[in-house]
Design a protein around this motif. Sequence first.
Motif, PDB file in Angstrom:
ATOM      1  N   UNK B  48      44.691  41.353  28.436  1.00 19.17           N
ATOM      2  CA  UNK B  48      44.303  41.741  29.793  1.00 19.17           C
ATOM      3  C   UNK B  48      43.152  42.745  29.773  1.00 19.17           C
ATOM      4  N   UNK B  51      40.192  40.665  29.423  1.00 18.34           N
ATOM      5  CA  UNK B  51      39.912  39.988  30.693  1.00 18.34           C
ATOM      6  C   UNK B  51      39.353  40.935  31.745  1.00 18.34           C
ATOM      7  N   UNK B  53      41.477  43.094  33.358  1.00 16.29           N
ATOM      8  CA  UNK B  53      42.563  43.358  34.297  1.00 16.29           C
ATOM      9  C   UNK B  53      43.247  44.689  33.988  1.00 16.29           C
ATOM     10  N   UNK B  78      34.540  34.884  31.733  1.00 17.50           N
ATOM     11  CA  UNK B  78      35.738  34.459  31.022  1.00 17.50           C
ATOM     12  C   UNK B  78      36.599  33.637  31.982  1.00 17.50           C
ATOM     13  N   UNK B  80      40.879  32.555  32.463  1.00 19.39           N
ATOM     14  CA  UNK B  80      42.183  32.903  31.913  1.00 19.39           C
ATOM     15  C   UNK B  80      43.245  31.924  32.409  1.00 19.39           C
ATOM     16  N   UNK B  82      47.224  31.731  32.926  1.00 17.17           N
ATOM     17  CA  UNK B  82      48.348  32.662  33.008  1.00 17.17           C
ATOM     18  C   UNK B  82      49.662  31.989  32.623  1.00 17.17           C
ATOM     19  N   UNK B  84      52.503  32.038  34.236  1.00 19.09           N
ATOM     20  CA  UNK B  84      53.100  31.302  35.362  1.00 19.09           C
ATOM     21  C   UNK B  84      52.063  30.414  36.046  1.00 19.09           C
ATOM     22  N   UNK B  86      49.652  30.739  37.830  1.00 18.76           N
ATOM     23  CA  UNK B  86      48.937  31.388  38.932  1.00 18.76           C
ATOM     24  C   UNK B  86      48.070  30.412  39.710  1.00 18.76           C
ATOM     25  N   UNK B  87      48.596  29.221  39.997  1.00 18.05           N
ATOM     26  CA  UNK B  87      47.855  28.280  40.841  1.00 18.05           C
ATOM     27  C   UNK B  87      47.969  28.754  42.283  1.00 18.05           C
ATOM     28  N   UNK B  88      46.926  28.481  43.078  1.00 18.97           N
ATOM     29  CA  UNK B  88      46.956  28.875  44.487  1.00 18.97           C
ATOM     30  C   UNK B  88      47.810  27.855  45.238  1.00 18.97           C
ATOM     31  N   UNK B  96      41.968  24.076  43.917  1.00 15.65           N
ATOM     32  CA  UNK B  96      42.300  25.065  42.893  1.00 15.65           C
ATOM     33  C   UNK B  96      41.215  25.127  41.834  1.00 15.65           C
ATOM     34  N   UNK B 147      41.262  24.540  35.751  1.00 21.74           N
ATOM     35  CA  UNK B 147      40.598  25.608  36.482  1.00 21.74           C
ATOM     36  C   UNK B 147      39.738  26.446  35.534  1.00 21.74           C
TER      37      UNK B 147
END
Lengths: 293, 360
Positions: B48, B51, B53, B78, B80, B82, B84, B86-88, B96, B147
Amino acid sequence: MQKRSYFAGRMLPYALLAPQLLVTIVFFYVPAAQAVWQSFLLQDAFGISTEFVWFENYQLLFSDAAYYQAISVTAVFSVLVTVAALSISLLLAVQADKSLRGAGVYKTLLIWPYAVAPVVAGVLWLFMFQPSLGTLARGLRHFGVDWNPYLNSGDALSLVVLAAAWKQISYNFLFFLAGLQSIPKSLIEAAAIDGARPARRFWTIVFPLLSPTAFYLLTVNIVYVFFDTFGIIHAVTHGGPAGATTTLVYKVFNDGRAGGDLGGSAAQSVVLMAIVIALTAVQFRFIERKVNY
Amino acid sequence: MAEVRLTSVGKIYSGAVPAVKDITFSVPDGGFCVLVGPSGCGKSTLLRMIAGLETITMGEIRISDRVVNTVEPMDRDIAMVFQNYALYPHMSVYDNMAYGLRNRKTPEPEISARVAEAARILELEPYLERRPRELSGGQRQRVAMGRAIVRQPQVFLFDEPLSNLDAKLRGAMRVEIKKLQRQLGVTSIYVTHDQLEAMTLADQLVVMNQGVVEQIGEPLSLYERPETVFVAQFIGAPPMNMIDLAPGGGGPKGLDGSSELPVPASGARLGIRPEHLVVDEDGRPVPTRPGDIRLELAVDAVEAVGAETYIHGRLGGDGLMITAREHGKMLLPPGTSRVFTARRENLHLFDAATGRRVDI
């Protein structure tokens, strides 16, 4: 997934539903039916004689200029209160979701107004803005604003809008905050990596995901503005000056309780009920489609 | 395409112990680097930080020679993936993948070309109009990959992307990710706690423990020559057997041959991988050479999985639990005692005080 429930006995589901049905019948269907019946009757001021007059009460109502004024006051009032209560609470919730230190205290303090009774909220705002005594009213005068909610209809309306919105903000805030906290942090991070700046992240990711909450609150707020703001108006302006803050629900009270026109007042409440049912139906029909669950 | 270079990178959360300490390594252009370690070792924090974050409290991170310490995530070039995904949830698969490009004002025809290409590579073409919730776990995972791909970034970052999938799908996706990375040639940094995933994916493996790097290298060289006790036990399944040796080289009951080893004054830990323990067939002992180790195990349990057999036994009858791995079926009755031999060249010796490797 099994969604339908099965009960062993035939009576159990009815027994479980009974308390809720009973409450709904006693406090909603019976009074509503009474109102409809009453709206066809004409009673003298002392309640001695009663006459069945069919739609005369409605005819009188729709030829009354004061009634049309109440409709437009209600429209302006409800739009102002709903927009203010929703947007301010959303702003506060977004800030609370961000802030780290003291967030608990902040949330608790924001929730308090919800525990305040409408009349008390009204009196509170009245004290602050009372033309001769109110602290804030004196401040306004100091800056050359000719502030007088007793005489100026715009001032009176602003004051009730302020008090009504203030009281509803805490409720909306709670729901918005819960909605914001249910959005996974990684979504926001993914959007940040995807090149969305904070404002764009809010409008393209956060807000669409909050839309079920916002839709629910919109419905609740409109019902609140139509009915629950009665106490505030009664405490602050009594519907005045010259009917500038007389909303539909306040007019129902005013004509029936103070004016003694029970039939006319009942007719008004039937119309009001129809308006709210129609508004809610429209919201579900048109806005809900655009909501992402 | 870019090289990622970390120099003395560290992270301290306010007032707490450091989450990540003094990390220095670099991933060459097009390389596949896997950060592996137990949970809480700081690997995700480090990713992170790369990235953008998490803030970097010490050291310096460079992506293709540009110091990115204070650069916003969106400007680091970059992408990333995730854990989970993290799709919208309110956007279609197409949207997406297009979101990042739209934010960067890419012309719409180019967006649709790039999304179509990614969908073709990832076999997502039939699902472009669907919402993420209408997809299976594996498909969601591929959308998350898509994505990242459409953006054509300099670096891919993966944060345990396979840990939400079932074992079978995980194996398949692992192969796909590796293939895709080879094909696209994008520098990748991948975080996992699964040593098997780490071994199979990495060109370069970074083993982390308690915020520090234990060892960096090619997966097989880490397997064959672990520099610390931690790496020795973390890489490989079942894990390496560890036997404590006294300063003179004396070991527990049932262990024979350890006095030949160069045990340091502070004592040592002797490591033997399960597959390096060869059992004596009935009446035919394995011929030993000087320096080999012999262990006498009382068989406790036998797990035959077809191609191989795991034998769990207690050293010297009731001592330490030792695991051996033999080819084929070997149904030893529990309770019997057997002698196992480990070749000198297959032994690992670690200083008991420092945990570091001692040459034999």
